[in-house]
Every structure is written in structure tokens, then in C-alpha cells.
Write a protein that holds these residues in place. Sequence first.
Motif, PDB file in Angstrom:
ATOM      1  N   MET A  22       0.852  -1.173   0.000  1.00 49.07           N
ATOM      2  CA  MET A  22       0.000   0.000   0.000  1.00 49.07           C
ATOM      3  C   MET A  22       0.899   1.238   0.000  1.00 49.07           C
ATOM      4  SD  MET A  22      -3.048   0.953   2.636  1.00 49.07           S
ATOM      5  CE  MET A  22      -2.163   1.470   4.086  1.00 49.07           C
ATOM      6  N   SER A  23       0.762   2.081  -1.007  1.00 55.98           N
ATOM      7  CA  SER A  23       1.573   3.297  -1.079  1.00 55.98           C
ATOM      8  C   SER A  23       0.829   4.457  -0.438  1.00 55.98           C
ATOM      9  CB  SER A  23       1.907   3.627  -2.534  1.00 55.98           C
ATOM     10  OG  SER A  23       0.741   4.003  -3.203  1.00 55.98           O
ATOM     11  N   THR A  24       1.594   5.324   0.151  1.00 56.27           N
ATOM     12  CA  THR A  24       0.994   6.503   0.759  1.00 56.27           C
ATOM     13  C   THR A  24       1.248   7.705  -0.124  1.00 56.27           C
ATOM     14  OG1 THR A  24       2.911   6.328   2.211  1.00 56.27           O
ATOM     15  CG2 THR A  24       0.769   6.129   3.227  1.00 56.27           C
ATOM     16  N   SER A  25       0.225   8.452  -0.311  1.00 57.06           N
ATOM     17  CA  SER A  25       0.309   9.664  -1.108  1.00 57.06           C
ATOM     18  C   SER A  25       0.834  10.786  -0.224  1.00 57.06           C
ATOM     19  CB  SER A  25      -1.086   9.998  -1.633  1.00 57.06           C
ATOM     20  OG  SER A  25      -1.106  11.271  -2.200  1.00 57.06           O
ATOM     21  N   LYS A  26       1.638  11.648  -0.808  1.00 57.49           N
ATOM     22  CA  LYS A  26       2.135  12.802  -0.066  1.00 57.49           C
ATOM     23  C   LYS A  26       0.964  13.751   0.185  1.00 57.49           C
ATOM     24  CE  LYS A  26       5.861  16.130  -0.111  1.00 57.49           C
ATOM     25  NZ  LYS A  26       7.050  16.618  -0.793  1.00 57.49           N
ATOM     26  N   THR A  27       0.951  14.346   1.354  1.00 55.29           N
ATOM     27  CA  THR A  27      -0.120  15.287   1.681  1.00 55.29           C
ATOM     28  C   THR A  27       0.463  16.620   2.128  1.00 55.29           C
ATOM     29  OG1 THR A  27      -0.260  14.532   3.973  1.00 55.29           O
ATOM     30  CG2 THR A  27      -1.744  13.476   2.387  1.00 55.29           C
ATOM     31  N   PHE A  28      -0.356  17.629   2.005  1.00 55.98           N
ATOM     32  CA  PHE A  28      -0.015  18.977   2.435  1.00 55.98           C
ATOM     33  C   PHE A  28      -1.148  19.496   3.297  1.00 55.98           C
ATOM     34  CE2 PHE A  28       2.166  18.316  -1.553  1.00 55.98           C
ATOM     35  CZ  PHE A  28       3.452  18.749  -1.267  1.00 55.98           C
ATOM     36  N   VAL A  29      -0.847  20.467   4.110  1.00 50.35           N
ATOM     37  CA  VAL A  29      -1.877  21.126   4.905  1.00 50.35           C
ATOM     38  C   VAL A  29      -2.016  22.534   4.358  1.00 50.35           C
ATOM     39  CG1 VAL A  29      -2.533  21.971   7.181  1.00 50.35           C
ATOM     40  CG2 VAL A  29      -1.423  19.738   6.947  1.00 50.35           C
ATOM     41  N   PHE A  30      -3.229  22.871   3.947  1.00 46.64           N
ATOM     42  CA  PHE A  30      -3.529  24.230   3.522  1.00 46.64           C
ATOM     43  C   PHE A  30      -4.026  24.979   4.756  1.00 46.64           C
ATOM     44  CE2 PHE A  30      -4.870  23.228  -1.162  1.00 46.64           C
ATOM     45  CZ  PHE A  30      -3.568  22.871  -1.458  1.00 46.64           C
ATOM     46  N   ARG A  31      -3.507  26.180   4.980  1.00 48.44           N
ATOM     47  CA  ARG A  31      -3.981  27.017   6.082  1.00 48.44           C
ATOM     48  C   ARG A  31      -4.598  28.271   5.482  1.00 48.44           C
ATOM     49  NH1 ARG A  31      -0.328  27.266  10.713  1.00 48.44           N
ATOM     50  NH2 ARG A  31      -1.588  25.504  11.324  1.00 48.44           N
ATOM     51  N   SER A  32      -5.858  28.487   5.803  1.00 49.53           N
ATOM     52  CA  SER A  32      -6.605  29.618   5.255  1.00 49.53           C
ATOM     53  C   SER A  32      -6.312  30.903   6.016  1.00 49.53           C
ATOM     54  CB  SER A  32      -8.102  29.314   5.310  1.00 49.53           C
ATOM     55  OG  SER A  32      -8.522  29.235   6.656  1.00 49.53           O
ATOM     56  N   SER A  33      -6.860  31.996   5.540  1.00 49.97           N
ATOM     57  CA  SER A  33      -6.659  33.305   6.167  1.00 49.97           C
ATOM     58  C   SER A  33      -7.227  33.372   7.580  1.00 49.97           C
ATOM     59  CB  SER A  33      -7.287  34.399   5.307  1.00 49.97           C
ATOM     60  OG  SER A  33      -8.687  34.193   5.208  1.00 49.97           O
ATOM     61  N   ASP A  34      -8.250  32.562   7.849  1.00 47.29           N
ATOM     62  CA  ASP A  34      -8.846  32.540   9.182  1.00 47.29           C
ATOM     63  C   ASP A  34      -8.371  31.330   9.990  1.00 47.29           C
ATOM     64  OD1 ASP A  34     -10.234  30.896   7.453  1.00 47.29           O
ATOM     65  OD2 ASP A  34     -12.217  31.500   8.136  1.00 47.29           O
ATOM     66  N   ASN A  35      -7.183  30.840   9.642  1.00 52.34           N
ATOM     67  CA  ASN A  35      -6.487  29.753  10.336  1.00 52.34           C
ATOM     68  C   ASN A  35      -7.167  28.390  10.284  1.00 52.34           C
ATOM     69  OD1 ASN A  35      -4.115  31.137  11.113  1.00 52.34           O
ATOM     70  ND2 ASN A  35      -5.283  32.151  12.737  1.00 52.34           N
ATOM     71  N   GLY A  36      -8.056  28.181   9.322  1.00 45.81           N
ATOM     72  CA  GLY A  36      -8.597  26.850   9.109  1.00 45.81           C
ATOM     73  C   GLY A  36      -7.524  25.995   8.451  1.00 45.81           C
ATOM     74  N   THR A  37      -7.479  24.724   8.788  1.00 46.01           N
ATOM     75  CA  THR A  37      -6.493  23.832   8.175  1.00 46.01           C
ATOM     76  C   THR A  37      -7.195  22.688   7.453  1.00 46.01           C
ATOM     77  OG1 THR A  37      -6.244  22.598  10.245  1.00 46.01           O
ATOM     78  CG2 THR A  37      -4.655  24.361   9.834  1.00 46.01           C
ATOM     79  N   PHE A  38      -6.623  22.327   6.318  1.00 42.67           N
ATOM     80  CA  PHE A  38      -7.194  21.282   5.479  1.00 42.67           C
ATOM     81  C   PHE A  38      -6.078  20.378   5.000  1.00 42.67           C
ATOM     82  CE2 PHE A  38      -9.750  25.056   5.200  1.00 42.67           C
ATOM     83  CZ  PHE A  38     -11.052  24.595   5.285  1.00 42.67           C
ATOM     84  N   LYS A  39      -6.174  19.092   5.303  1.00 47.23           N
ATOM     85  CA  LYS A  39      -5.195  18.124   4.826  1.00 47.23           C
ATOM     86  C   LYS A  39      -5.590  17.724   3.403  1.00 47.23           C
ATOM     87  CE  LYS A  39      -2.786  14.008   6.337  1.00 47.23           C
ATOM     88  NZ  LYS A  39      -2.706  12.961   7.377  1.00 47.23           N
ATOM     89  N   VAL A  40      -4.643  17.895   2.474  1.00 45.64           N
ATOM     90  CA  VAL A  40      -4.937  17.715   1.055  1.00 45.64           C
ATOM     91  C   VAL A  40      -3.898  16.802   0.427  1.00 45.64           C
ATOM     92  CG1 VAL A  40      -5.209  18.946  -1.133  1.00 45.64           C
ATOM     93  CG2 VAL A  40      -5.908  20.037   0.984  1.00 45.64           C
TER      94      VAL A  40
END
Length: 105
Positions: A1-19
Motif C-alpha cells: 500500500m503506497s501513501t500519497s504525499k499530503t499537504f496542509v492548507f492554512r486559510s486566512s482565518d487559520n482553518g487547516t485542510f489536509k490535502v
Amino acid sequence: MSTSKTFVFRSSDNGTFKVEEAVALESQIIKHMIEDNCVNSIIHLPKVTSNILSKIIEYCKKHVKTPKSEERNSGNAFKTFDADFIKVDHYTLFNLILATKYLKF
């Protein structure tokens, strides 16, 4: 099982999204940042709010997970998704346009 690289996007109001990387690469700006090794795991997006960023990520995920050949064969499904996606109030639509222009989608 391979793992995809992920990034965290941080919005202007400090919301975080793992992408996942494939989703992040939909943005030409982010793609160039990744290619030039200008990012670590967190990508700050100071001109995009959490509300707008979550919608953009939703849109990109839909388009990334559907192969181009399938998209062409079932174009109506995408037309329906895209049409429903922009059924938002004018303020949200305006901010979606600004964010997609800023991120070069």
C-alpha cells in the motif's frame, strides 16, 4: 500500500485542510511552489477563507478522482456537478472566483 504525499492548507482565518498532493497540484501556483521546493507540509493561503477553500478542495477532489476519459464519456454528470457547485449566493461566488484566480486553477 503506497501513501500519497499530503499537504496542509492554512486559510486566512487559520482553518487547516489536509490535502493529497494530486489535489494540491490542481493549482498552478501551488504546483510551482512544490516543484521549486518552496513549501514544507503547510501551505499558507492568506487570501482565501476556510469557507471558500473547503469548496475549492471539494471541487478539485471531484475532478481529480474522475479520470479524463470517464469525464468525456459521462459529461452530463460533470456538467450537473459544476452547475450545482456554483449555485451559491453572489458573495460566495465572487469569492470563489477571486480565490481560483489567486491560486490559478
